[in-house]
Design a protein around this motif. Structure first.
Motif, mmCIF file in Angstrom:
data_model
loop_
_atom_site.group_PDB
_atom_site.id
_atom_site.type_symbol
_atom_site.label_atom_id
_atom_site.label_comp_id
_atom_site.label_asym_id
_atom_site.label_seq_id
_atom_site.Cartn_x
_atom_site.Cartn_y
_atom_site.Cartn_z
ATOM 1 N N TRP A 218 46.821 36.192 16.892
ATOM 2 C CA TRP A 218 48.169 35.718 16.596
ATOM 3 C C TRP A 218 49.035 36.915 16.204
ATOM 4 O O TRP A 218 48.546 37.814 15.544
ATOM 5 C CB TRP A 218 48.140 34.701 15.445
ATOM 6 N N PRO A 219 50.282 37.025 16.604
ATOM 7 C CA PRO A 219 51.009 36.060 17.402
ATOM 8 C C PRO A 219 50.675 36.088 18.882
ATOM 9 O O PRO A 219 51.136 35.230 19.634
ATOM 10 C CB PRO A 219 52.467 36.420 17.155
ATOM 11 N N GLY A 220 49.876 37.042 19.328
ATOM 12 C CA GLY A 220 49.434 37.094 20.719
ATOM 13 C C GLY A 220 50.325 37.982 21.567
ATOM 14 O O GLY A 220 51.397 38.411 21.146
ATOM 15 N N GLY A 221 49.857 38.284 22.750
ATOM 16 C CA GLY A 221 50.626 39.098 23.684
ATOM 17 C C GLY A 221 50.926 40.483 23.150
ATOM 18 O O GLY A 221 51.946 41.067 23.491
ATOM 19 N N GLU A 222 50.030 41.007 22.309
ATOM 20 C CA GLU A 222 50.202 42.319 21.670
ATOM 21 C C GLU A 222 51.538 42.427 20.938
ATOM 22 O O GLU A 222 52.173 43.480 20.910
ATOM 23 C CB GLU A 222 49.992 43.452 22.675
ATOM 24 N N GLN A 223 51.956 41.307 20.332
ATOM 25 C CA GLN A 223 53.188 41.246 19.541
ATOM 26 C C GLN A 223 52.836 41.210 18.054
ATOM 27 O O GLN A 223 51.686 41.014 17.680
ATOM 28 C CB GLN A 223 53.985 39.989 19.906
ATOM 29 N N THR A 224 53.833 41.399 17.207
ATOM 30 C CA THR A 224 53.689 41.275 15.761
ATOM 31 C C THR A 224 54.821 40.394 15.239
ATOM 32 O O THR A 224 55.782 40.123 15.952
ATOM 33 C CB THR A 224 53.760 42.649 15.051
ATOM 34 N N THR A 225 54.694 39.980 13.993
ATOM 35 C CA THR A 225 55.736 39.232 13.318
ATOM 36 C C THR A 225 56.148 40.015 12.085
ATOM 37 O O THR A 225 55.298 40.384 11.263
ATOM 38 C CB THR A 225 55.231 37.835 12.905
ATOM 39 N N SER A 226 57.424 40.297 11.950
ATOM 40 C CA SER A 226 57.939 41.028 10.802
ATOM 41 C C SER A 226 57.983 40.094 9.595
ATOM 42 O O SER A 226 58.533 38.995 9.675
ATOM 43 C CB SER A 226 59.339 41.560 11.122
ATOM 44 N N ILE A 227 57.391 40.547 8.472
ATOM 45 C CA ILE A 227 57.324 39.707 7.274
ATOM 46 C C ILE A 227 57.463 40.561 6.020
ATOM 47 O O ILE A 227 56.943 41.673 5.967
ATOM 48 C CB ILE A 227 56.010 38.880 7.262
ATOM 49 N N GLN A 228 58.222 40.054 5.055
ATOM 50 C CA GLN A 228 58.435 40.741 3.784
ATOM 51 C C GLN A 228 58.020 39.828 2.640
ATOM 52 O O GLN A 228 57.773 38.634 2.847
ATOM 53 C CB GLN A 228 59.903 41.125 3.622
ATOM 54 N N ALA A 229 58.006 40.383 1.436
ATOM 55 C CA ALA A 229 57.655 39.612 0.247
ATOM 56 C C ALA A 229 58.512 38.355 0.161
ATOM 57 O O ALA A 229 59.719 38.388 0.395
ATOM 58 C CB ALA A 229 57.832 40.454 -1.010
ATOM 59 N N GLY A 230 57.862 37.230 -0.136
ATOM 60 C CA GLY A 230 58.552 35.962 -0.267
ATOM 61 C C GLY A 230 58.673 35.189 1.024
ATOM 62 O O GLY A 230 59.064 34.024 1.020
ATOM 63 N N GLN A 231 58.323 35.795 2.131
ATOM 64 C CA GLN A 231 58.406 35.117 3.418
ATOM 65 C C GLN A 231 57.035 34.592 3.826
ATOM 66 O O GLN A 231 56.001 35.078 3.349
ATOM 67 C CB GLN A 231 58.927 36.052 4.507
ATOM 68 N N SER A 232 57.050 33.616 4.718
ATOM 69 C CA SER A 232 55.790 33.101 5.239
ATOM 70 C C SER A 232 55.918 32.873 6.740
ATOM 71 O O SER A 232 57.019 32.821 7.284
ATOM 72 C CB SER A 232 55.387 31.808 4.524
#
Length: 174
Positions: free
Chosen positions: A96-110
């Motif tokens: 996850w997230p798949g397709g050699e991608q990432t998800t940007s995430i900071q403190a307090g986020q989900s």
């Protein structure tokens, strides 16, 4: 009535499935790395204290952790999150997230991956921060156990003392 040996064998081979419902970031990885921390620490060896009016060496050295914290806070870089089921890392191992991608995430986020992971006895789930310049950083791992099946939503702490990251991973085993 005799038990069907084929059906019994199939049931023994079947594994549980964990659904990863939520990944909540309490604290993203620090924006400073070991090299930056060491470079700041090395400055105390070459600072002309009297010329700069900084006082004693002790006060400068005691202030270094605060300086590192200020740099980290000012940068507040998000983690480029991806998930694997092994401890090797690498986007090519990502579930996850798949397709050699990432998800940007900071403190307090989900993020809500909503992915299913087969679990036979125990299964590792690792959170990673993609780094295009050096190797990816392990943000933390949790172990999902087959015997957690039917217990509803479970939240486990995934953290890295090295990276300073703190996450909760919520899942249910069915």
């Amino acid at each position: 009535m005799r038990a069907d040996p084929i059906k019994s064998t199939q049931e023994a081979v079947m594994t549980a499935t964990a659904t990863i419902r939520d990944v909540w970031c309490l604290h993203a990885a620090t924006g400073t790395d070991v090299g930056v921390n060491e470079a700041i620490a090395d400055l105390a060896e070459s600072i002309p204290l009297d010329e700069l009016g900084l006082g004693s060496l002790e006060s400068v050295v005691r202030g270094i952790p605060s300086a590192v914290q200020m740099i980290d806070t000012a940068r507040s870089d998000p983690d480029d999150l991806y998930i694997t089921t092994d401890t090797a890392g690498g986007l090519d191992h990502s579930i996850w997230p798949g397709g050699e991608q990432t998800t940007s995430i900071q403190a307090g986020q989900s993020a809500q991956p909503g992915i299913d992971v087969p679990v036979s006895f125990a299964q590792n789930v690792s959170l990673w921060d993609f780094d295009s310049v050096s190797s990816d950083d392990l943000l933390g791992s949790v172990q999902i156990r087959e015997d957690e099946q039917g217990r509803g939503n479970i939240a486990k702490l995934a953290k890295s003392d090295v990276e300073g990251s703190v996450y909760y991973v919520t899942y249910a085993v069915n």
